[in-house]
Design an enzyme around this catalytic site. Structure first.
Site, mmCIF file in Angstrom:
data_model
loop_
_atom_site.group_PDB
_atom_site.id
_atom_site.type_symbol
_atom_site.label_atom_id
_atom_site.label_comp_id
_atom_site.label_asym_id
_atom_site.label_seq_id
_atom_site.Cartn_x
_atom_site.Cartn_y
_atom_site.Cartn_z
ATOM 1 N N SER A 76 -22.113 -6.913 -9.967
ATOM 2 C CA SER A 76 -22.052 -5.759 -10.851
ATOM 3 C C SER A 76 -23.273 -5.758 -11.752
ATOM 4 O O SER A 76 -23.753 -6.826 -12.166
ATOM 5 C CB SER A 76 -20.786 -5.820 -11.717
ATOM 6 O OG SER A 76 -20.839 -4.841 -12.745
ATOM 7 N N TYR A 89 -15.542 -11.202 -16.502
ATOM 8 C CA TYR A 89 -15.924 -10.511 -15.276
ATOM 9 C C TYR A 89 -17.404 -10.749 -14.965
ATOM 10 O O TYR A 89 -17.767 -11.063 -13.822
ATOM 11 C CB TYR A 89 -15.647 -9.014 -15.430
ATOM 12 C CG TYR A 89 -16.027 -8.182 -14.233
ATOM 13 C CD1 TYR A 89 -15.303 -8.251 -13.046
ATOM 14 C CD2 TYR A 89 -17.112 -7.301 -14.290
ATOM 15 C CE1 TYR A 89 -15.653 -7.472 -11.947
ATOM 16 C CE2 TYR A 89 -17.458 -6.524 -13.197
ATOM 17 C CZ TYR A 89 -16.724 -6.611 -12.033
ATOM 18 O OH TYR A 89 -17.086 -5.844 -10.945
#
Length: 249
Positions: free
Chosen positions: A144, A157
């Site tokens: 990401s 995350y």
């Protein structure tokens, strides 16, 4: 969508293929001529819906459930793909979890669960891919752009996706001589149901304004990048993280 032009089509296995970006990737690869194993964790109905779409357009696909962190379950999906189609040429690991919380407030049980899916799951899938991909094959992991953007609330995350990026380069080097590429795609804000859930219009508009292209990404944008990486035009790209985010820095 094109039909298979050969009795021995190229074969792709996509984890997280029942929804969001993964769902669009399965459609794109089927359109590119791959037979596709649509991996899913819990939503069998959604995965089978994707299979029906692909078959209706003349492609080949099947759905297979697995917890990506469970070695035996993942190996069984690879076994099914090999039994049905004779081998595997592309593995796209799009499955993952994204619970959000400030670091100081995160329940460590949630951290363990996140890491089990995002880190262990990536390791398990990559391990099977490294053992089984045919020469000329490609592995695509998912990170990401949040790894670089470092938005508050994304600490756990981002840390899990940083691990994915490190694993990608190591594995690309370990597969020297195999004619198999290993890359990671790192999307920016992308208009999926998961991303939009819980965000008000002001938040969505602010995120959409960040890239110089002044819009959110779409699942089609990301699927096109994957299509490039697993196709013949992407053979000279290896060990890389492609930040598909419209230019956010």
């Amino acid at each position: 969508m094109t039909t298979q032009s050969s009795t021995t089509p190229r074969v792709a296995l996509v984890t997280g293929g029942s929804r969001g970006i993964g769902r669009q990737i399965t459609r794109q690869l089927a359109a590119d001529g791959f037979a596709v194993a649509v991996g899913y964790a819990g939503n069998k109905e959604a995965a089978e819906e994707v299979v029906r779409e692909i078959e209706a357009a003349g492609g080949a696909a099947f759905a297979a459930g697995a917890d990506v962190a469970e070695e035996a379950e993942v190996a069984a999906v690879f076994d099914l793909a090999e039994a049905r189609y004779g081998g595997i040429d592309a593995v796209v690991h799009a499955a993952g979890r994204m619970p959000l919380s400030p670091i100081a407030e995160l329940d460590l049980a949630e951290l363990d669960s996140l890491y089990r899916t995002n880190i262990r799951g990536t390791f398990v899938v990559d391990q099977q891919a490294a053992r089984r991909l045919r020469p000329g094959g490609a592995l695509v992991n998912f990170s990401s752009s949040i790894v670089g953007l470092a938005f508050p609330g994304y600490g756990a995350y981002a840390a899990s996706k940083g691990a994915v990026e490190a694993l990608t380069l190591v594995l690309a080097r370990e597969l020297r001589g195999r004619d198999v590429t290993v890359n990671t795609v790192a999307p920016g804000p992308t208009a999926t149901e998961l991303f939009l859930d819980g965000k008000d219009e002001e938040t969505v508009a602010r995120l959409a304004a960040q890239p110089p292209l002044e819009r959110l990404g779409t699942p089609e944008d990301i699927a096109s990048v994957v299509s490039f990486l697993v196709g013949p035009a992407g053979r000279w790209v290896n060990g890389q993280v492609l930040r598909a985010n419209g230019g956010i820095i």
